[in-house]
Design a protein around this motif. Structure first.
Motif, PDB file in Angstrom:
ATOM      1  N   CYS A 166       0.810  -1.214   0.000  1.00 46.55           N
ATOM      2  CA  CYS A 166       0.000   0.000   0.000  1.00 46.55           C
ATOM      3  C   CYS A 166       0.844   1.265   0.000  1.00 46.55           C
ATOM      4  CB  CYS A 166      -0.960   0.002   1.181  1.00 46.55           C
ATOM      5  SG  CYS A 166      -2.309  -1.188   0.977  1.00 46.55           S
ATOM      6  N   PHE A 167       2.137   1.131   0.264  1.00 49.35           N
ATOM      7  CA  PHE A 167       2.988   2.312   0.125  1.00 49.35           C
ATOM      8  C   PHE A 167       2.934   2.815  -1.306  1.00 49.35           C
ATOM      9  CE2 PHE A 167       7.111   3.986  -1.326  1.00 49.35           C
ATOM     10  CZ  PHE A 167       7.096   5.186  -0.627  1.00 49.35           C
ATOM     11  N   VAL A 168       2.976   1.898  -2.268  1.00 48.07           N
ATOM     12  CA  VAL A 168       2.910   2.347  -3.653  1.00 48.07           C
ATOM     13  C   VAL A 168       1.467   2.449  -4.163  1.00 48.07           C
ATOM     14  CG1 VAL A 168       5.228   1.699  -4.373  1.00 48.07           C
ATOM     15  CG2 VAL A 168       3.397  -0.011  -4.464  1.00 48.07           C
ATOM     16  N   THR A 169       0.629   1.465  -3.856  1.00 45.54           N
ATOM     17  CA  THR A 169      -0.720   1.474  -4.430  1.00 45.54           C
ATOM     18  C   THR A 169      -1.549   2.633  -3.881  1.00 45.54           C
ATOM     19  OG1 THR A 169      -1.485  -0.099  -2.752  1.00 45.54           O
ATOM     20  CG2 THR A 169      -0.718  -1.006  -4.849  1.00 45.54           C
ATOM     21  N   ASP A 170      -1.550   2.834  -2.561  1.00 46.61           N
ATOM     22  CA  ASP A 170      -2.385   3.880  -1.972  1.00 46.61           C
ATOM     23  C   ASP A 170      -1.820   5.272  -2.211  1.00 46.61           C
ATOM     24  OD1 ASP A 170      -3.926   1.780  -0.990  1.00 46.61           O
ATOM     25  OD2 ASP A 170      -4.418   2.911   0.816  1.00 46.61           O
ATOM     26  N   ASN A 171      -0.523   5.426  -2.028  1.00 39.36           N
ATOM     27  CA  ASN A 171       0.056   6.738  -2.299  1.00 39.36           C
ATOM     28  C   ASN A 171      -0.108   7.127  -3.763  1.00 39.36           C
ATOM     29  OD1 ASN A 171       1.027   7.647   0.271  1.00 39.36           O
ATOM     30  ND2 ASN A 171       2.687   6.153   0.141  1.00 39.36           N
ATOM     31  N   ALA A 172       0.009   6.147  -4.653  1.00 47.69           N
ATOM     32  CA  ALA A 172      -0.197   6.433  -6.069  1.00 47.69           C
ATOM     33  C   ALA A 172      -1.628   6.874  -6.328  1.00 47.69           C
ATOM     34  CB  ALA A 172       0.140   5.205  -6.916  1.00 47.69           C
ATOM     35  N   ASP A 173      -2.590   6.190  -5.714  1.00 49.25           N
ATOM     36  CA  ASP A 173      -3.991   6.580  -5.900  1.00 49.25           C
ATOM     37  C   ASP A 173      -4.239   8.012  -5.438  1.00 49.25           C
ATOM     38  OD1 ASP A 173      -4.870   4.248  -7.074  1.00 49.25           O
ATOM     39  OD2 ASP A 173      -5.581   3.342  -5.213  1.00 49.25           O
ATOM     40  N   LEU A 174      -3.642   8.396  -4.326  1.00 47.08           N
ATOM     41  CA  LEU A 174      -3.817   9.753  -3.828  1.00 47.08           C
ATOM     42  C   LEU A 174      -3.196  10.777  -4.775  1.00 47.08           C
ATOM     43  CD1 LEU A 174      -3.131   8.958  -0.088  1.00 47.08           C
ATOM     44  CD2 LEU A 174      -5.289   9.867  -0.997  1.00 47.08           C
ATOM     45  N   ILE A 175      -2.080  10.417  -5.382  1.00 48.15           N
ATOM     46  CA  ILE A 175      -1.474  11.287  -6.398  1.00 48.15           C
ATOM     47  C   ILE A 175      -2.410  11.420  -7.594  1.00 48.15           C
ATOM     48  CG2 ILE A 175       0.405  11.455  -8.076  1.00 48.15           C
ATOM     49  CD1 ILE A 175       2.220  10.140  -5.936  1.00 48.15           C
ATOM     50  N   PHE A 176      -3.040  10.310  -7.995  1.00 47.80           N
ATOM     51  CA  PHE A 176      -3.954  10.351  -9.139  1.00 47.80           C
ATOM     52  C   PHE A 176      -5.194  11.191  -8.822  1.00 47.80           C
ATOM     53  CE2 PHE A 176      -2.256   5.834 -10.090  1.00 47.80           C
ATOM     54  CZ  PHE A 176      -1.099   6.366 -10.621  1.00 47.80           C
ATOM     55  N   LEU A 177      -5.697  11.082  -7.597  1.00 44.55           N
ATOM     56  CA  LEU A 177      -6.854  11.885  -7.216  1.00 44.55           C
ATOM     57  C   LEU A 177      -6.511  13.373  -7.277  1.00 44.55           C
ATOM     58  CD1 LEU A 177      -8.315   9.911  -4.150  1.00 44.55           C
ATOM     59  CD2 LEU A 177      -8.959   9.730  -6.560  1.00 44.55           C
ATOM     60  N   ARG A 178      -5.349  13.708  -6.756  1.00 46.06           N
ATOM     61  CA  ARG A 178      -4.920  15.112  -6.794  1.00 46.06           C
ATOM     62  C   ARG A 178      -4.750  15.600  -8.228  1.00 46.06           C
ATOM     63  NH1 ARG A 178       1.191  16.213  -5.433  1.00 46.06           N
ATOM     64  NH2 ARG A 178       1.243  15.133  -7.432  1.00 46.06           N
ATOM     65  N   ASP A 179      -4.016  14.829  -9.033  1.00 47.02           N
ATOM     66  CA  ASP A 179      -3.747  15.252 -10.404  1.00 47.02           C
ATOM     67  C   ASP A 179      -5.018  15.243 -11.253  1.00 47.02           C
ATOM     68  OD1 ASP A 179      -1.177  15.414  -9.527  1.00 47.02           O
ATOM     69  OD2 ASP A 179      -0.409  13.712 -10.684  1.00 47.02           O
ATOM     70  N   GLY A 180      -5.934  14.320 -10.939  1.00 48.58           N
ATOM     71  CA  GLY A 180      -7.200  14.289 -11.655  1.00 48.58           C
ATOM     72  C   GLY A 180      -8.015  15.543 -11.395  1.00 48.58           C
ATOM     73  N   LEU A 181      -8.050  15.993 -10.144  1.00 50.36           N
ATOM     74  CA  LEU A 181      -8.753  17.234  -9.821  1.00 50.36           C
ATOM     75  C   LEU A 181      -8.083  18.423 -10.490  1.00 50.36           C
ATOM     76  CD1 LEU A 181      -9.526  16.531  -6.059  1.00 50.36           C
ATOM     77  CD2 LEU A 181     -11.197  16.707  -7.914  1.00 50.36           C
ATOM     78  N   ASP A 182      -6.763  18.374 -10.621  1.00 46.96           N
ATOM     79  CA  ASP A 182      -6.046  19.453 -11.308  1.00 46.96           C
ATOM     80  C   ASP A 182      -6.387  19.506 -12.803  1.00 46.96           C
ATOM     81  OD1 ASP A 182      -4.811  20.384  -9.041  1.00 46.96           O
ATOM     82  OD2 ASP A 182      -2.946  19.281  -9.364  1.00 46.96           O
ATOM     83  N   ILE A 183      -6.831  18.407 -13.366  1.00 46.37           N
ATOM     84  CA  ILE A 183      -7.288  18.386 -14.758  1.00 46.37           C
ATOM     85  C   ILE A 183      -8.720  18.908 -14.865  1.00 46.37           C
ATOM     86  CG2 ILE A 183      -7.890  16.877 -16.701  1.00 46.37           C
ATOM     87  CD1 ILE A 183      -5.548  15.056 -15.858  1.00 46.37           C
ATOM     88  N   LEU A 184      -9.549  18.544 -13.894  1.00 45.24           N
ATOM     89  CA  LEU A 184     -10.968  18.907 -13.952  1.00 45.24           C
ATOM     90  C   LEU A 184     -11.214  20.376 -13.643  1.00 45.24           C
ATOM     91  CD1 LEU A 184     -12.615  15.843 -12.143  1.00 45.24           C
ATOM     92  CD2 LEU A 184     -12.391  16.230 -14.605  1.00 45.24           C
ATOM     93  N   ILE A 185     -10.522  20.908 -12.662  1.00 47.49           N
ATOM     94  CA  ILE A 185     -10.820  22.262 -12.190  1.00 47.49           C
ATOM     95  C   ILE A 185     -10.695  23.310 -13.293  1.00 47.49           C
ATOM     96  CG2 ILE A 185      -9.960  24.098 -10.665  1.00 47.49           C
ATOM     97  CD1 ILE A 185      -9.603  21.908  -8.505  1.00 47.49           C
ATOM     98  N   PRO A 186      -9.624  23.330 -14.107  1.00 46.20           N
ATOM     99  CA  PRO A 186      -9.562  24.331 -15.180  1.00 46.20           C
ATOM    100  C   PRO A 186     -10.712  24.216 -16.183  1.00 46.20           C
ATOM    101  CG  PRO A 186      -7.399  23.361 -14.805  1.00 46.20           C
ATOM    102  CD  PRO A 186      -8.378  22.534 -14.035  1.00 46.20           C
TER     103      PRO A 186
END
Length: 482
Positions: free
Chosen positions: A110-130
């Motif tokens: 989960c160090f890689v799977t969960d942290n990666a998911d949180l990065i994707f959630l953040r970056d996904g919101l950065d795509i949606l907001i603009p």
């Protein structure tokens, strides 16, 4: 086997933007795992783990971007060991042999799977907001353009008091502003799982640093810093709490509600022929009925918005059934619902951006519909004008009631036009106001403060909300849905 021989989700193959599809791709997922392993090793070396050499770090850094061949090799390895993370540890070690013995040191999957998911959630919101910012901006321009154009209001989808086309648009915009607030809040609240070990106790890292609690805390903080986050969740089990997924998918589902409402209004207005979404010159509305101009973009928004709302249920149900420090029944559904929600939200926003960038208004149709209904709405104004000229309100009310029922009978039973005003003009009783009827029937006098409300809302409320996002407005390169 080619892509044509197996099922491909239309979310990625047909609709979603390249940037969102790339974010949730296997290549980006596994490359992000490598980025996490590299930064963990960097932090561990900084804090005194001597087994990690400069050569090991150089090799890990040089191969953070996984290749197609390495993905294929990891897939073969996974078939043997039946563990996706360990198969990638193995392949990364082959690619960076000097680091083979220290990759994943002290970590759990989960160090890689969960942290990666949180990065994707953040970056996904950065795509949606603009994209959402630009939807709001373009719809606000539309509202100002049509702030003065009277239009028949609808309550219960029955004719109601007049509003303006621009004022109606402010109702859509206000909900989109709330969505922007919610998405930004979710994005700003996101942290990392960080470096927590197998059940969240950091026991493996405490052992790695020979009982030094300070270094374990410094390791957690340093990894978070290297990965560009402000903080790590202070308490986790093996996974980060799945309520975080709830907090992120809730505003996406709420956006789906807003989009569905807007698109439904556009579809109804298209039927009324008052307003339409963009329709391309060579676009075909129907394979059989050549004259049709179906609101297919708005229908797509409605369709996918329903799916977007359903993804939220996956998150709430998954969060509610997690046992103790973790259970694996969250894994498969999250592989579907998290990418699915972001891809769907991306499609909805891209399509919204297309629609609001080319909305077509038909003032003459709007004018004709107002003319058909306004005489009934103007009766109170006519009564008041008669009273001001010495008339008796009760008698005037009865006179106009009779004429109104006669006009309504013509409309409903004979299919004729509303002739109430002609009846009033031909009735001697109403002679004192005959010369004032045109003024009394001016649609602009029936819209209240709609123009002023619209202008104030856009120039103050919307402008203030979009101020932090000014650099995002009118960005080039957005993929407009077609």
């Amino acid at each position: 086997m080619s892509n044509n021989d197996s099922y491909q989700t239309p979310l990625s193959s047909r609709y979603a933007s390249k940037e969102m599809s790339s974010l949730f791709s296997m290549k980006n997922r596994y490359s992000t795992w490598r980025k996490l392993w590299y930064n963990l090793a960097v932090a561990e070396k900084e804090l005194g783990i001597t087994q990690i050499t400069d050569e090991a770090l150089e090799q890990l850094k040089a191969h953070q971007e996984i290749t197609d061949d390495e993905i294929a090799e990891a897939t073969k390895q996974e078939a043997i060991v039946r563990h996706d993370v360990m198969s990638h540890v193995h392949v990364y070690g082959l690619t960076a042999p000097a680091a083979a013995g220290i990759i994943h040191l002290g970590a759990t999957s989960c160090f890689v799977t969960d942290n990666a998911d949180l990065i994707f959630l953040r970056d996904g919101l950065d795509i949606l907001i603009p994209k959402l910012v630009n939807v709001i901006d373009r719809l606000s321009q539309f509202a100002l353009k049509y702030k003065d154009l009277p239009v028949l209001g609808w309550t219960h989808f029955q004719p109601a008091q007049l509003t303006t086309v621009g004022k109606r648009a402010t109702l859509w915009i206000q909900e989109l502003l709330w969505d922007l607030r919610n998405l930004q809040r979710a994005r700003d609240d996101l942290g990392l799982r960080g470096v927590k070990g197998t059940t969240g106790t950091q026991a493996s890292f405490l052992s790695l640093f020979e009982g030094n609690h300070d270094k374990v805390e410094q390791l957690d903080e340093r990894v978070v810093e290297l990965l560009g986050f402000d903080y790590a969740y202070p308490c986790t089990g093996q996974t980060y709490s799945r309520k975080i997924d709830v907090d992120v998918l809730a505003p996406l589902a709420s956006l789906g509600c807003t989009a569905h409402k807007f698109a439904t209004d556009v579809r109804l207005l298209a039927n009324l022929k008052e307003m339409e979404e963009p329709f391309e010159k060579s676009q075909i509305g129907s394979s059989a009925m050549a004259y049709k101009r179906n609101p297919m973009r708005s229908e797509r928004i409605c369709s996918l918005s329903r799916h977007l709302q359903s993804c939220f249920q996956d998150a709430t149900q998954t969060a509610s059934v997690q046992w103790f420090e973790r259970t694996l029944d969250d894994s498969a559904i999250r592989r579907v619902s998290l990418p699915g929600a972001f891809l769907t939200a991306d499609i909805v926003l891209s399509t919204l951006l297309n629609v609001v960038s080319g909305l077509v208004v038909y003032p003459k149709v709007i004018e004709r519909r107002i003319a058909a209904e306004l005489p009934f709405m103007a009766t109170e104004n006519i009564i008041m004008a008669m009273v001001q000229r010495g008339g008796d309100r009760q008698q005037c009310h009865e006179e106009i009631r009779v004429l109104s029922h006669q006009a309504a009978q013509v409309v409903k039973e004979q299919g004729g036009d509303n002739d109430l005003i002609e009846r009033i003009k031909n009735t001697p009783y109403f002679k004192p106001v005959h010369d004032d009827l045109d003024k009394l029937l001016d649609p602009s006098t029936f819209v209240g403060r709609a123009p002023e409300q619209t202008e104030k809302f856009v120039n103050k409320t919307v402008a203030k909300a979009l101020e932090p996002y000014k650099k995002m407005i009118n960005q080039e390169g957005f993929q407009l849905a077609v």
